[in-house]
Design a protein around this motif. Sequence first.
Motif, PDB file in Angstrom:
ATOM      1  N   SER A   1       0.852  -1.181   0.000  1.00  0.00           N
ATOM      2  CA  SER A   1       0.000   0.000   0.000  1.00  0.00           C
ATOM      3  C   SER A   1       0.894   1.239   0.000  1.00  0.00           C
ATOM      4  O   SER A   1       1.884   1.300   0.731  1.00  0.00           O
ATOM      5  N   THR A   2       0.530   2.223  -0.833  1.00  0.00           N
ATOM      6  CA  THR A   2       1.305   3.456  -0.926  1.00  0.00           C
ATOM      7  C   THR A   2       0.389   4.648  -1.129  1.00  0.00           C
ATOM      8  O   THR A   2      -0.747   4.496  -1.572  1.00  0.00           O
ATOM      9  N   LYS A   3       0.908   5.829  -0.813  1.00  0.00           N
ATOM     10  CA  LYS A   3       0.171   7.062  -1.085  1.00  0.00           C
ATOM     11  C   LYS A   3       0.669   7.733  -2.359  1.00  0.00           C
ATOM     12  O   LYS A   3       0.152   8.761  -2.761  1.00  0.00           O
ATOM     13  N   LEU A   4       1.663   7.139  -3.022  1.00  0.00           N
ATOM     14  CA  LEU A   4       2.121   7.670  -4.304  1.00  0.00           C
ATOM     15  C   LEU A   4       0.984   7.584  -5.313  1.00  0.00           C
ATOM     16  O   LEU A   4       0.184   6.647  -5.273  1.00  0.00           O
ATOM     17  N   ASP A   5       0.913   8.559  -6.229  1.00  0.00           N
ATOM     18  CA  ASP A   5      -0.118   8.466  -7.262  1.00  0.00           C
ATOM     19  C   ASP A   5       0.380   7.546  -8.383  1.00  0.00           C
ATOM     20  O   ASP A   5       1.554   7.166  -8.418  1.00  0.00           O
ATOM     21  N   ILE A   6      -0.509   7.194  -9.289  1.00  0.00           N
ATOM     22  CA  ILE A   6      -0.168   6.228 -10.332  1.00  0.00           C
ATOM     23  C   ILE A   6       0.972   6.744 -11.206  1.00  0.00           C
ATOM     24  O   ILE A   6       1.860   5.989 -11.586  1.00  0.00           O
TER      25      ILE A   6
END
Length: 121
Positions: free
Chosen positions: A9-14
């Motif tokens: 899980s990450t908060k980076l955008d695509i």
Amino acid sequence: MKSEESTYSTKLDIGQIRQVLRSALGNASISNLQFDALDEQPDFGFAAEKSGLVGGSSAIQVHVNDIGEQRHIGFVALGDGGFARAWSGARNSVSLSGSRKLVATSVEALKRADSALTLIG
């Protein structure tokens, strides 16, 4: 052929995920994933294959799903173990250990971009 899956899980955008993975995978061949009409398709996905130095190759599948404020990144390492590779000829096979290393390289790059990257499955 065996496979091993892991999900992060990450908060980076695509867009950021694409950039990080493109850099991490270096000269790997990137191709589209093929899906059955009944499969649930990810928001973004691809397959990567990298040739080994002494024959054989490594192969992974990556799929990314946008879940609100987070993205779930699934990695599938593909390949055969040493015995199966020796039996079929290592030069024409996919190494599971090499594929695991390709996943690890990708995950390390994502961790550098997002220190809060979390293994969720």
